[in-house]
Design a protein around this motif. Sequence first.
Motif, PDB file in Angstrom:
ATOM      1  N   LEU A  60       0.826  -1.208   0.000  1.00 42.00           N
ATOM      2  CA  LEU A  60       0.000   0.000   0.000  1.00 42.00           C
ATOM      3  C   LEU A  60       0.862   1.260   0.000  1.00 42.00           C
ATOM      4  O   LEU A  60       0.524   2.258  -0.636  1.00 42.00           O
ATOM      5  N   LYS A  61       1.994   1.199   0.676  1.00 40.71           N
ATOM      6  CA  LYS A  61       2.888   2.360   0.788  1.00 40.71           C
ATOM      7  C   LYS A  61       3.463   2.799  -0.554  1.00 40.71           C
ATOM      8  O   LYS A  61       3.896   3.938  -0.697  1.00 40.71           O
ATOM      9  N   THR A  62       3.495   1.906  -1.539  1.00 39.31           N
ATOM     10  CA  THR A  62       4.110   2.237  -2.823  1.00 39.31           C
ATOM     11  C   THR A  62       3.131   2.846  -3.822  1.00 39.31           C
ATOM     12  O   THR A  62       3.533   3.317  -4.880  1.00 39.31           O
ATOM     13  N   TYR A  63       1.833   2.826  -3.501  1.00 35.78           N
ATOM     14  CA  TYR A  63       0.832   3.382  -4.414  1.00 35.78           C
ATOM     15  C   TYR A  63       0.813   4.906  -4.352  1.00 35.78           C
ATOM     16  O   TYR A  63       0.800   5.488  -3.267  1.00 35.78           O
ATOM     17  N   ARG A  64       0.773   5.525  -5.502  1.00 34.11           N
ATOM     18  CA  ARG A  64       0.503   6.970  -5.569  1.00 34.11           C
ATOM     19  C   ARG A  64      -0.999   7.154  -5.333  1.00 34.11           C
ATOM     20  O   ARG A  64      -1.787   6.255  -5.655  1.00 34.11           O
ATOM     21  N   PRO A  65      -1.424   8.285  -4.793  1.00 30.42           N
ATOM     22  CA  PRO A  65      -2.850   8.471  -4.487  1.00 30.42           C
ATOM     23  C   PRO A  65      -3.776   8.226  -5.684  1.00 30.42           C
ATOM     24  O   PRO A  65      -4.798   7.555  -5.536  1.00 30.42           O
TER      25      PRO A  65
END
Length: 166
Positions: A68-73
């Motif tokens: 989840l931390k690697t996703y851009r908004p």
Amino acid sequence: KHTTLNAKDLTIGYGKKIVAQNIKLRLRSGELTAIVGINGIGKSTLLRTLANLQPLLDGAIDIDGKSLKTYRPQELATKISIVLTEPLSAKNLTVLELIALGRQPYTNWLGTLRQEDIVRINATLEMLDLIDLKDKKSYELSDGQLQRVLLARALAQDTPIILLDE
């Protein structure tokens, strides 16, 4: 079935206040999952954490095998939509405008709707029987009607994961 969302050893809360810990959750494509419990045990906090609206305190969340931390908004908004119980801040929008916001992850920087966006919005209006309300302002709606519009916005967003709070 494909695992769409996987949470491992999750600790959720606010700052240093832990609300719940050691959470393990696996959501699979095509399945409906309910989280039940008494008020105040962290159901809404969990949903907000899964949607990356608040930081997780510990553990890991993967969406389609990717942290989840690697996703851009904008990219995450094509994977997860969420309907919260919080009051709507933009009550001057019409029903149509509010539902159209669900298409924002797919528009250009000006927010220009393409034909496929308009088709999706209209299909959602029809699906949830909102056509007669499409020009009403959000502040003119009953609480139940507004919840239906917020659900329509999430459906118009066309994500594989929809998180619904109450």
